[in-house]
Write an enzyme that holds these catalytic residues in place. Sequence first.
Site, PDB file in Angstrom:
ATOM      1  N   LYS A   1      11.603  21.952  30.333  1.00  0.00           N
ATOM      2  CA  LYS A   1      12.561  20.918  29.913  1.00  0.00           C
ATOM      3  C   LYS A   1      12.256  20.460  28.486  1.00  0.00           C
ATOM      4  O   LYS A   1      13.146  20.380  27.643  1.00  0.00           O
ATOM      5  CB  LYS A   1      12.468  19.714  30.862  1.00  0.00           C
ATOM      6  CG  LYS A   1      13.076  18.441  30.319  1.00  0.00           C
ATOM      7  CD  LYS A   1      12.880  17.264  31.243  1.00  0.00           C
ATOM      8  CE  LYS A   1      11.590  16.512  31.096  1.00  0.00           C
ATOM      9  NZ  LYS A   1      11.525  15.507  30.020  1.00  0.00           N
ATOM     10  N   ASN A   2      10.994  20.158  28.215  1.00  0.00           N
ATOM     11  CA  ASN A   2      10.650  19.577  26.911  1.00  0.00           C
ATOM     12  C   ASN A   2      10.702  20.587  25.768  1.00  0.00           C
ATOM     13  O   ASN A   2      10.687  20.201  24.597  1.00  0.00           O
ATOM     14  CB  ASN A   2       9.280  18.893  26.978  1.00  0.00           C
ATOM     15  CG  ASN A   2       9.345  17.606  27.774  1.00  0.00           C
ATOM     16  OD1 ASN A   2      10.441  17.138  28.113  1.00  0.00           O
ATOM     17  ND2 ASN A   2       8.204  17.032  28.096  1.00  0.00           N
TER      18      ASN A   2
ATOM     19  N   ARG B   1       7.645   3.100  22.922  1.00  0.00           N
ATOM     20  CA  ARG B   1       8.088   4.367  22.356  1.00  0.00           C
ATOM     21  C   ARG B   1       9.019   4.217  21.146  1.00  0.00           C
ATOM     22  O   ARG B   1      10.195   4.595  21.191  1.00  0.00           O
ATOM     23  CB  ARG B   1       8.724   5.236  23.438  1.00  0.00           C
ATOM     24  CG  ARG B   1       7.755   5.544  24.560  1.00  0.00           C
ATOM     25  CD  ARG B   1       8.347   6.403  25.627  1.00  0.00           C
ATOM     26  NE  ARG B   1       8.458   7.796  25.242  1.00  0.00           N
ATOM     27  CZ  ARG B   1       9.023   8.728  25.981  1.00  0.00           C
ATOM     28  NH1 ARG B   1       9.541   8.408  27.159  1.00  0.00           N
ATOM     29  NH2 ARG B   1       9.084   9.974  25.583  1.00  0.00           N
TER      30      ARG B   1
ATOM     31  N   CYS C   1      10.929   2.234  27.511  1.00  0.00           N
ATOM     32  CA  CYS C   1      11.148   2.814  28.829  1.00  0.00           C
ATOM     33  C   CYS C   1       9.945   2.475  29.690  1.00  0.00           C
ATOM     34  O   CYS C   1       9.019   1.811  29.234  1.00  0.00           O
ATOM     35  CB  CYS C   1      11.354   4.319  28.736  1.00  0.00           C
ATOM     36  SG  CYS C   1       9.875   5.193  28.248  1.00  0.00           S
TER      37      CYS C   1
ATOM     38  N   ARG D   1      15.222  14.795  36.848  1.00  0.00           N
ATOM     39  CA  ARG D   1      15.331  14.983  35.391  1.00  0.00           C
ATOM     40  C   ARG D   1      14.460  16.136  34.936  1.00  0.00           C
ATOM     41  O   ARG D   1      14.731  16.732  33.892  1.00  0.00           O
ATOM     42  CB  ARG D   1      14.846  13.723  34.669  1.00  0.00           C
ATOM     43  CG  ARG D   1      15.690  12.523  34.920  1.00  0.00           C
ATOM     44  CD  ARG D   1      15.153  11.363  34.152  1.00  0.00           C
ATOM     45  NE  ARG D   1      15.107  11.698  32.724  1.00  0.00           N
ATOM     46  CZ  ARG D   1      14.642  10.905  31.784  1.00  0.00           C
ATOM     47  NH1 ARG D   1      14.174   9.728  32.105  1.00  0.00           N
ATOM     48  NH2 ARG D   1      14.647  11.284  30.535  1.00  0.00           N
TER      49      ARG D   1
ATOM     50  N   ASP E   1       1.423  14.066  30.381  1.00  0.00           N
ATOM     51  CA  ASP E   1       2.421  14.408  31.404  1.00  0.00           C
ATOM     52  C   ASP E   1       1.797  14.984  32.677  1.00  0.00           C
ATOM     53  O   ASP E   1       2.512  15.243  33.646  1.00  0.00           O
ATOM     54  CB  ASP E   1       3.454  15.398  30.836  1.00  0.00           C
ATOM     55  CG  ASP E   1       4.336  14.753  29.781  1.00  0.00           C
ATOM     56  OD1 ASP E   1       4.312  13.518  29.661  1.00  0.00           O
ATOM     57  OD2 ASP E   1       5.053  15.491  29.073  1.00  0.00           O
TER      58      ASP E   1
HETATM   59  C1  EPZ Z   1       7.307  13.830  24.257  1.00  0.00           C
HETATM   60  O1  EPZ Z   1       7.803  12.518  24.099  1.00  0.00           O
HETATM   61  C2  EPZ Z   1       7.712  14.292  25.632  1.00  0.00           C
HETATM   62  N1  EPZ Z   1       9.168  14.282  25.739  1.00  0.00           N
HETATM   63  C3  EPZ Z   1       7.074  13.406  26.665  1.00  0.00           C
HETATM   64  O2  EPZ Z   1       7.409  13.936  27.943  1.00  0.00           O
HETATM   65  C4  EPZ Z   1       5.553  13.421  26.496  1.00  0.00           C
HETATM   66  O3  EPZ Z   1       4.963  12.513  27.403  1.00  0.00           O
HETATM   67  C5  EPZ Z   1       5.192  13.036  25.069  1.00  0.00           C
HETATM   68  O4  EPZ Z   1       5.889  13.876  24.122  1.00  0.00           O
HETATM   69  C6  EPZ Z   1       3.706  13.130  24.760  1.00  0.00           C
HETATM   70  O5  EPZ Z   1       3.254  14.426  25.002  1.00  0.00           O
HETATM   71  C7  EPZ Z   1       9.864  15.326  25.319  1.00  0.00           C
HETATM   72  O6  EPZ Z   1       9.330  16.307  24.821  1.00  0.00           O
HETATM   73  C8  EPZ Z   1      11.332  15.275  25.498  1.00  0.00           C
HETATM   74  P1  EPZ Z   1       5.574  11.224  21.119  1.00  0.00           P
HETATM   75  P2  EPZ Z   1       7.881  11.847  22.650  1.00  0.00           P
HETATM   76  O7  EPZ Z   1       6.499  10.951  20.007  1.00  0.00           O
HETATM   77  O8  EPZ Z   1       8.223  12.861  21.665  1.00  0.00           O
HETATM   78  C9  EPZ Z   1       4.084   6.898  19.599  1.00  0.00           C
HETATM   79  C10 EPZ Z   1       7.851  13.812  30.284  1.00  0.00           C
HETATM   80  O9  EPZ Z   1       7.395  13.265  31.328  1.00  0.00           O
HETATM   81  N2  EPZ Z   1       5.151   7.004  18.576  1.00  0.00           N
HETATM   82  O10 EPZ Z   1       4.617  12.352  20.977  1.00  0.00           O
HETATM   83  O11 EPZ Z   1       8.743  10.640  22.776  1.00  0.00           O
HETATM   84  C11 EPZ Z   1       4.653   6.809  21.003  1.00  0.00           C
HETATM   85  O12 EPZ Z   1       5.036   5.500  21.342  1.00  0.00           O
HETATM   86  C12 EPZ Z   1       7.726  13.091  29.001  1.00  0.00           C
HETATM   87  O13 EPZ Z   1       8.418  14.913  30.271  1.00  0.00           O
HETATM   88  C13 EPZ Z   1       5.298   5.985  17.646  1.00  0.00           C
HETATM   89  O14 EPZ Z   1       4.578   4.987  17.660  1.00  0.00           O
HETATM   90  O15 EPZ Z   1       6.364  11.380  22.486  1.00  0.00           O
HETATM   91  C14 EPZ Z   1       3.507   7.357  21.821  1.00  0.00           C
HETATM   92  O16 EPZ Z   1       2.575   6.355  22.046  1.00  0.00           O
HETATM   93  C15 EPZ Z   1       7.893  11.644  28.954  1.00  0.00           C
HETATM   94  N3  EPZ Z   1       6.288   6.108  16.695  1.00  0.00           N
HETATM   95  C16 EPZ Z   1       2.903   8.420  20.913  1.00  0.00           C
HETATM   96  O17 EPZ Z   1       3.345   8.096  19.598  1.00  0.00           O
HETATM   97  C17 EPZ Z   1       7.110   7.189  16.657  1.00  0.00           C
HETATM   98  O18 EPZ Z   1       7.993   7.239  15.774  1.00  0.00           O
HETATM   99  C18 EPZ Z   1       3.319   9.853  21.240  1.00  0.00           C
HETATM  100  O19 EPZ Z   1       4.727   9.904  21.410  1.00  0.00           O
HETATM  101  C19 EPZ Z   1       6.943   8.219  17.594  1.00  0.00           C
HETATM  102  C20 EPZ Z   1       5.949   8.097  18.554  1.00  0.00           C
END
Ligand code: EPZ
Length: 417
Positions: free
Chosen positions: A22-23, A120, A115, A396, A304
């Site tokens: 999915k991701n 996030r 969420c 999902r 995850d």
């Molecule tokens: C991706 O989310 C995945 N989603 C998530 O999958 C996964 O948990 C996550 O990466 C971490 O591996 C998809 O790929 C669609 P991040 P993403 O940006 O991209 C902070 C699942 O269960 N951050 O790497 O949203 C953020 O808050 C899920 O399939 C900022 O502060 O994650 C987090 O603490 C849910 N500012 C950390 O970075 C930003 O602009 C990592 O988030 C962006 C992120």
Amino acid sequence: MDKLVIEGGVSLNGRIAVSGSKNAALPLLFASILLEEPATFTNVPNLRDIHTALKLLRILGCPAEYESGVVHMRPCGPKPEAPYELVKTMRASVLCLGPLLARIGQARVALPGGCAIGARPVDQHLKGMEKMGARFNLEDGYILGRCDKLAGAHISFDMPTVGGTENLLMAAVLADGETVLENAAREPEITDLAEFLIACGARIEGHGSSIIRVQGVSRLGGCTYAVMPDRIEAGTFLVAAGITNGNLLVQHCPWQELEAVIVKLQAMGMHIEKTPEGVLARRSGDTLRGVDVQTRPYPGFPTDMQAQLMALMCLAEGSSVVEEGIFENRFMHVPELTRMGADIKPAGRSAMVRGVRGLNGAPVMASDLRASASLVLAGLAAKGTTHVQRIYHLDRGYEAIENKLNAVGARIRREKE
Ligand code: EPZ
């Protein structure tokens, strides 16, 4: 709303196949906004999030058709608006921002809210695109972005962000000149996206490392591309073998991408072996041992898989400590596992799990995708019946989960709540 009713206490044995990721599929689908020729994706999982992405792409003016794991995309005349109704159901919708700015120089995308697993924010996405010449305003809950042609830039992320790296990569491929992404996330799904873009004519180097270099090109063509297997679904099945004291052959299991998970499962007393037909997973002896885990960006242990591993820790001898290093609120499964008899003490971003002799079936509530998977795993091992409510979260991200698990011996049925 549907729920899953699980009669627990049965060992799972046999072959189980992993679907497409999915991701990985979501950014790939959004990347098609960038293309001037048709693209075909194979191994696309049949999931609610995928259908949400396709619906959004159609609204954005990109004709998309899904049939039995194959998506045909035709070049689009993108329209710039991603409405709140869709973005609120799937945060990954924000991945259309980079491609829209790169392709048509404007975007109006609903700002994703927080969420269940944390706030996030998307500040890193916006800061990066601003460095490339985009200007943003926030109006009525929407991010309004505009730019002339994006220009290559040197972007250093404050933290490795998966979505941020993907959005900037997609913005950079059509920008003028060179873009360098520093402290980029290294997740395999980003590598999959980069490989697809390269197959369409993009010039990218360093994907899979923390410095990615992109030389902008004037146009991208199309191609046929197979989505990588889902490493998190695969990891969930490995845990299923351990928690039910079963013996599974997990087909299409990405071994290398799951290394951090496999190492921990082995440390807990599982036998995991790579064979030409797939990955064999079972317990080495009668019991499992506790282990400590910190979730980290790839190649560290994936957040995850944290909830699923915790379900296994609940039944391992001794104690385990889990530290959640990515999201600030990803322990929503803890009170539900506790209702099933687990002994877990959360404290801030850590949780101490003391192994118990058995879990008992109970009505429990899913709060997010991976928490749901953890409750299903616990239900498979528990004595009696577990009702996992609100499984729309599970739908999902796990394709036909009850069919796949029932085919290896589970007793799960879907009912209306
Ligand atoms: C991706 O989310 C995945 N989603 C998530 O999958 C996964 O948990 C996550 O990466 C971490 O591996 C998809 O790929 C669609 P991040 P993403 O940006 O991209 C902070 C699942 O269960 N951050 O790497 O949203 C953020 O808050 C899920 O399939 C900022 O502060 O994650 C987090 O603490 C849910 N500012 C950390 O970075 C930003 O602009 C990592 O988030 C962006 C992120």
